[in-house]
Design a protein around this motif. Structure first.
Motif, mmCIF file in Angstrom:
data_model
loop_
_atom_site.group_PDB
_atom_site.id
_atom_site.type_symbol
_atom_site.label_atom_id
_atom_site.label_comp_id
_atom_site.label_asym_id
_atom_site.label_seq_id
_atom_site.Cartn_x
_atom_site.Cartn_y
_atom_site.Cartn_z
ATOM 1 N N PHE A 35 0.820 -1.151 -0.114
ATOM 2 C CA PHE A 35 0.051 0.049 -0.019
ATOM 3 C C PHE A 35 0.866 1.035 0.067
ATOM 4 O O PHE A 35 1.863 1.338 0.655
ATOM 5 C CB PHE A 35 -1.000 0.136 1.202
ATOM 6 C CG PHE A 35 -1.638 1.417 1.319
ATOM 7 C CD1 PHE A 35 -2.945 1.398 0.844
ATOM 8 C CD2 PHE A 35 -1.335 2.298 2.034
ATOM 9 C CE1 PHE A 35 -3.797 2.496 0.767
ATOM 10 C CE2 PHE A 35 -2.188 3.509 2.115
ATOM 11 C CZ PHE A 35 -3.337 3.564 1.705
ATOM 12 N N ILE A 50 -3.062 0.563 -3.995
ATOM 13 C CA ILE A 50 -2.370 -0.614 -3.516
ATOM 14 C C ILE A 50 -1.702 -1.289 -5.005
ATOM 15 O O ILE A 50 -2.425 -1.221 -6.023
ATOM 16 C CB ILE A 50 -3.345 -1.765 -3.097
ATOM 17 C CG1 ILE A 50 -3.873 -1.444 -1.721
ATOM 18 C CG2 ILE A 50 -2.771 -3.288 -3.255
ATOM 19 C CD1 ILE A 50 -5.100 -2.352 -1.123
ATOM 20 N N GLY A 117 -7.341 0.848 3.707
ATOM 21 C CA GLY A 117 -6.300 0.221 2.913
ATOM 22 C C GLY A 117 -5.435 -0.983 3.337
ATOM 23 O O GLY A 117 -5.335 -1.807 2.545
ATOM 24 N N LEU A 121 -5.436 -4.760 1.656
ATOM 25 C CA LEU A 121 -3.977 -5.244 1.180
ATOM 26 C C LEU A 121 -4.099 -6.727 2.143
ATOM 27 O O LEU A 121 -3.665 -7.601 1.113
ATOM 28 C CB LEU A 121 -2.867 -4.240 1.862
ATOM 29 C CG LEU A 121 -1.636 -4.883 1.428
ATOM 30 C CD1 LEU A 121 -1.503 -4.890 0.074
ATOM 31 C CD2 LEU A 121 -0.480 -3.888 2.316
#
Length: 358
Positions: A35, A50, A117, A121
């Motif tokens: 990320f 990402i 995020g 991920l």
């Protein structure tokens, strides 16, 4: 501004070979994706994405290389027995990172955005989470200053990134008791400095003493205060606890000790079990005297990497002080089992520390 940031996703076209579960080590292998997001004074945080795991292209004058504007965190993702993926107190890690950013004159970020995020991920690279008891996926959020500028001032541009690594036990001996070297020659941090921040320079300053301890056959260094060099502070990668008679004692947070997430978890669990926990100054002389007269029942270190690490021996002033006959103590064993049960989704979660992914 933060609420308007979308997270772009670019999947790799070439997946890496995954390491064997019994050969993970710690921090040696890295997943397929990472990320990233950027910050500058005009746009704030932007371009969250990402993308495939890849090297950075960095100017040789980047401020992080010269003035050490670098902070990071460490947390883990766990695969439960039912295949469900869990995080352990991730918001606390990110809040602590934001406090570190303020101390290092770096920009704060939206915890909600970064958590979004991070979860995306982890889910994308979920096949990297080991399905082996005691193993996990270690997550390393990091922020660095990247200005190509040699003047001494806070950077005007920053990179935030998260990389991930499947890991086994932090120590090669697993849950076996460690041997700790008490350092009087060097200090780790001073009050008013950055000892309470998870910043890169703190760890660089500890490497010489760690190397000395390692060559002498010891696993880690126990640091003392910088002024009088008599008050216990923390282990090189962990907070420290002592069981004196029936009381659990750990040094207080006062600006030179990192406020560990596992440390806080241990305090809450022990108090919930009806134990007396004292956060108070404790000298190394008190610890060693308690070892000699039998009042020191056990000692253990706490941290994300090792979770609970029992201490079987302290070495100070050329003298060895065995603890609990060199064996893990009952409280360390109970805490380790309880935390692992929460982290892997096998037990009750009375403090709502566990977060599901996906």
């Amino acid at each position: 501004m933060w609420k308007n940031i979308d997270i772009a996703v670019e999947k790799t076209t070439k997946l890496k070979d995954k390491p064997e579960a019994d050969k993970l080590g710690f921090g040696r292998h890295f997943t397929d994706h990472m990320f990233l997001m950027d910050w500058n004074r005009e746009l704030g945080w932007h371009q969250a994405r990402i993308c495939p795991y890849q090297p950075f292209h960095m100017d040789p004058a980047a401020t992080v290389l010269h003035y050490g504007q670098a902070i990071f965190e460490g947390l883990k993702a766990y695969r439960g027995d039912n295949g469900q993926i869990y995080l352990f107190r991730p918001e606390d890690n990110l809040e602590r990172m934001n406090r570190g950013a303020v101390r290092m004159s770096m920009p704060r970020f939206s915890v909600d955005l970064v958590l979004k995020g991070l979860k995306a991920l982890v889910y994308l690279d979920r096949d990297w989470i080991p399905a082996v008891n005691g193993a996990s996926l270690y997550l390393r959020p990091t922020m660095i200053g990247v200005d190509p500028y040699l003047g001494l001032k806070p950077a005007d541009t920053y990179t935030f990134y998260i990389i991930m690594s499947p890991v086994g036990s932090y120590y090669s001996g697993g849950f076996s008791p460690t041997k700790i070297y008490v350092c009087r020659d060097y200090v780790r941090a001073v009050k008013g400095g950055v000892g309470e921040v998870k910043t890169a320079g703190n760890y660089a300053a500890s490497l010489l003493a760690y190397d000395m301890a390692n060559k002498a056959g010891y696993t880690q260094v126990l640091w003392l205060d910088a002024c009088e060099r008599k008050y216990v502070e923390e282990v090189g990668t962990s907070n420290i606890f002592f069981v004196l008679d029936d009381t659990v004692v750990t040094p207080p947070l006062g600006g030179s000790i990192l406020g560990g997430i596992t440390r806080d978890s241990v305090i809450n669990l022990a108090q919930n079990w009806g134990m007396t926990v004292q956060e108070r100054p404790i000298t190394i002389d008190e610890v060693l005297a308690a070892s000699r007269d039998g009042r020191l029942k056990e000692a253990f270190a706490t941290g994300t990497a090792a979770v609970i690490s029992p201490v079987g021996e302290l070495f100070c002033d050329e003298t060895s002080y065995p603890i609990n006959g060199g064996a893990a103590g009952p409280l360390a064993e109970r805490l380790f089992a309880e935390l692992q049960a929460i982290q892997y989704g096998r037990g009750e979660d009375p403090f709502n520390w566990r977060m599901r992914v996906g």
